[in-house]
Motif scaffolding. Structure first.
Motif, mmCIF file in Angstrom:
data_model
loop_
_atom_site.group_PDB
_atom_site.id
_atom_site.type_symbol
_atom_site.label_atom_id
_atom_site.label_comp_id
_atom_site.label_asym_id
_atom_site.label_seq_id
_atom_site.Cartn_x
_atom_site.Cartn_y
_atom_site.Cartn_z
ATOM 1 N N PRO A 155 0.782 -1.141 0.048
ATOM 2 C CA PRO A 155 0.166 0.004 0.043
ATOM 3 C C PRO A 155 0.805 1.307 -0.037
ATOM 4 C CG PRO A 155 0.058 -0.604 2.271
ATOM 5 C CD PRO A 155 1.124 -1.845 1.297
ATOM 6 N N ASP A 188 2.930 4.005 7.276
ATOM 7 C CA ASP A 188 1.492 4.326 7.840
ATOM 8 C C ASP A 188 1.531 5.547 8.860
ATOM 9 O OD1 ASP A 188 2.722 2.790 9.558
ATOM 10 O OD2 ASP A 188 1.359 1.305 9.544
ATOM 11 N N SER A 211 -9.900 5.021 -3.444
ATOM 12 C CA SER A 211 -8.772 4.232 -2.842
ATOM 13 C C SER A 211 -9.264 4.042 -1.480
ATOM 14 C CB SER A 211 -7.291 4.934 -2.956
ATOM 15 O OG SER A 211 -7.538 6.430 -2.049
ATOM 16 N N ASP A 212 -8.534 3.179 -0.744
ATOM 17 C CA ASP A 212 -8.747 2.681 0.521
ATOM 18 C C ASP A 212 -7.640 3.148 1.520
ATOM 19 O OD1 ASP A 212 -9.232 1.034 2.805
ATOM 20 O OD2 ASP A 212 -7.992 -0.683 2.441
ATOM 21 N N SER A 213 -7.958 3.747 2.474
ATOM 22 C CA SER A 213 -7.161 4.459 3.386
ATOM 23 C C SER A 213 -7.290 3.549 4.890
ATOM 24 C CB SER A 213 -7.603 5.860 3.977
ATOM 25 O OG SER A 213 -8.933 6.054 4.416
ATOM 26 N N TRP A 215 -5.904 1.135 5.716
ATOM 27 C CA TRP A 215 -4.789 0.235 6.089
ATOM 28 C C TRP A 215 -3.733 1.110 6.897
ATOM 29 C CZ3 TRP A 215 0.101 2.338 4.401
ATOM 30 C CH2 TRP A 215 0.006 3.259 3.810
ATOM 31 N N MET A 220 -8.531 -2.581 8.836
ATOM 32 C CA MET A 220 -8.389 -2.544 7.278
ATOM 33 C C MET A 220 -9.505 -3.256 6.916
ATOM 34 S SD MET A 220 -4.421 -3.565 6.752
ATOM 35 C CE MET A 220 -4.574 -5.154 7.417
ATOM 36 N N ASN A 222 -9.034 -4.196 3.496
ATOM 37 C CA ASN A 222 -8.526 -4.879 2.521
ATOM 38 C C ASN A 222 -7.579 -5.617 3.178
ATOM 39 O OD1 ASN A 222 -6.918 -6.158 0.581
ATOM 40 N ND2 ASN A 222 -6.636 -4.495 -0.589
ATOM 41 N N ALA A 225 -3.505 -5.758 2.174
ATOM 42 C CA ALA A 225 -2.697 -4.335 2.159
ATOM 43 C C ALA A 225 -1.745 -4.371 3.407
ATOM 44 C CB ALA A 225 -3.654 -3.335 2.265
ATOM 45 N N PRO A 261 -5.231 -0.069 -2.055
ATOM 46 C CA PRO A 261 -4.556 0.405 -0.905
ATOM 47 C C PRO A 261 -3.598 1.444 -1.519
ATOM 48 C CG PRO A 261 -3.755 -1.625 -1.326
ATOM 49 C CD PRO A 261 -4.540 -1.353 -2.436
#
Length: 299
Positions: A155, A188, A211-213, A215, A220, A222, A225, A261
């Motif tokens: 990610p 992160d 998008s995925d934040s 992670w 999470m 996803n 990630a 991610p």
């Protein structure tokens, strides 16, 4: 006091050195098994892009259906054929949902790692590495991974070669460099975390996240990630996964981008989004830690 400080610094160095490129470079001759050789950039792929895309879509779609009741805002803006497709897919699971409702239970939402296991037959998670003083690592916590499978994703914010990443890179062991010079910042914490969240908010289209934040958090969405925490292999621990670059195709379903991610630092419609996945080099069993090659030699 000075002795305690020195011991603390020494411990931090032992955890950090596995991600410190100059240290790895200086020790290449002592660790020949940590190198990965490819004849040219175009032959760096272990599996085809289609073989990467397939399992990602499968997992993301399963995650979408698992959390279907929270997707109403997104469904409302999707074309009718797409909405109907998901309703048809959900109908397969409907008897189980009704059974749970009759038992006065809450939503039958599985944890993301459980969805991954039910979909691809394995789950991955962070845990203390088996390497001494290496900090975190990534393990197959359940199931079995067959050779050539996508095991995780790296990610982070994606930077083109000309984009500023100096301040984000200071003391940052999670900067991944692609073969063409594109960088992915998988940290992160700190500035990296702020930049990613800022870009994530910038690109959102109404209810649709690009998008995925998650992670960046402990919750999470996803479960794949976790690739930034995979440790470098050694002479004693051979690599069982390798990095593979993957550009997200333009036809990628917009409703599933909420699980990607990665996000571009600059908004550029012309360039496809760069992702990096980790692919199994051999069969990997439950309980095994993942190890990759931090150094790829292109000859």
């Amino acid at each position: 006091m000075p002795g305690r400080l020195l011991r603390g610094l020494w411990q931090r160095w032992h955890r950090y050195k596995y991600r410190f490129v100059p240290w790895i470079a200086l020790n290449l001759s002592h660790n020949p098994r940590t190198l990965r050789y490819v004849p040219e950039e175009s032959k760096d792929k272990v599996i085809s892009d289609e073989e990467v895309l397939g399992p990602l879509l499968k997992v993301f779609q399963a995650l979408f259906l698992n959390d279907f009741k929270r997707q109403s805002d997104i469904l409302a803006v999707l074309p009718e054929p797409v909405r109907r497709k998901y309703q048809d897919l959900l109908a397969v699971h409907q008897p189980r949902v009704k059974l749970l409702e009759n038992r006065h239970q809450q939503q039958s939402i599985l944890k993301p790692e459980e969805v991954l296991y039910k979909t691809l037959g394995f789950s991955v998670a962070q845990a203390s590495s088996s390497l001494i003083s290496a900090g975190k690592g990534v393990f197959i916590t359940k199931g079995f991974v067959s050779r050539g499978s996508v095991v995780s994703m790296y990610p982070g914010t994606v930077y083109q070669k000309y984009e500023p990443v100096f301040f984000q890179s200071i003391g940052n062991p999670f900067i991944f460099r692609c073969l063409d010079g594109v960088l992915i910042d998988g940290n992160d914490k700190g500035i990296s975390k702020v930049v990613y969240r800022s870009c994530n908010g910038r690109d959102q289209l109404g209810p649709i996240k690009m998008s995925d934040s998650t992670w960046l958090t402990s919750e999470m969405h996803n479960p794949l990630a976790v690739g930034q925490y995979v440790n470098n292999c050694s002479n004693d621990r051979a690599a069982n996964v390798c990095y593979q670059e993957f550009d997200v195709p333009a036809v990628f379903p917009v409703e599933l981008k909420q699980y990607l991610p990665n996000i571009a630092y600059s908004y550029d419609k012309q360039s496809p989004l760069r992702c990096v996945v980790l692919v199994a080099l051999r069969d990997i069993r439950q309980g095994e830690e993942l190890f990759s090659n931090y150094y790829t030699i292109v000859s």
